[in-house]
Design a protein around this motif. Sequence first.
Motif: not given
Length: 369
Positions: A164-176, A197-199, A319-321, A324-326
């Motif tokens: 999220s702080r890198l600009g990528l949003d993922v929601a998670l759940a653990m039904p089991s 994005r850069p960090f 890998l995400p970094l 990123a551009e920068g």
Amino acid sequence: MDDAPPPRADSTRFAIGSVSSQFVELDGSEGEGGGQILRTALSLSMLTGRPFRIVRIRANRDRPGLRPQHLAAVRAASRLSGAEVEGAAVGSTALTFCPLPFRPEDQAIDIGTAGATSLVLHTLALPIALAADRPVRLCLDGGTFNEKAPSYPYLEFTWRKHLSRLGLDVALAMPSSGFYPRGGGRLEAWIEPGRPRPFVADRRGTLVRISGVAGSCRLGHRRVADRLRDRALELLDRAGLGVEPTITLADWPGLFPGAALALVAEHDGPAAPATFVGLGERGKPAERVAEEAVAELLEFLHSPGAGAVDPHAADQILLPLALAEGRSIFTASKATEHLRTNARTISRFLDVPIRIEEEDPGPTRVIIG
């Protein structure tokens, strides 16, 4: 293919949706010699369109070759990208993967064992986020609490927040919940389109909070979770960290019994919280599970030079970094062989400089771009 989606322009370091005939040759015995090389190669092959061959897969493990969770990642990556694959079988020590342009779609993936759903998610999350034009849902069946892979609390409290702080949003759940050796867990992920994005996180801030969750599944009562919490609080109080820890109790749904303790340390600054998980197993006292989680937490808190990022997250955000551009710069409490291996694998696909500066004593400094 007439129905193939058009290439999607990208201003970072490659063109999403492109296809290249230039093979990347990889040796799976290099560095940590586990599944890290394969997972990163699958992600980058889908993103860059570059095919790869890997030999001696997981050569440094007790059971070399593809295990069920690795095979599940290969098959899911193949379905997503329409790839031609050779060597996709449990136990295979060589694999060829040739992707096509793709548009991500919802996926249901059953590992078939207690293999780590988190590692399959790590393989697919970035290619989906960068290539998708709508949210994509993954449903992964297998293990959600694993000894040598990120467990669900780590994904929720650390990995997801880093993204999220890198600009990528993922929601998670653990039904089991799913524990070794029987599995039966389910991890659900909703991945939003996004670009990293850069960090910059060159130092650790002040410790502001220690929290946690002590949970169990199908043990018939909450006594195990109580013992996990009580022993952890006793040890943390003895450590004199200057903050009052809070640990909640959880009764996780699931098909088979298991227990775990997750401890989360939050600091001022840009880095996500650091999470450390102790796993229960048959015949292992709850107190020892708590002691292992607390020991790992205290090792991080007392690490020389106080790196901003925990050692597990360091290789996961690399890998995400790199995409990123920068330029990005962060410090980690220590360098792991996973970090070094991931840097080498990324460099085989992307022309992005990655420098790992290790100090003894002191934090590891990682510079990307």
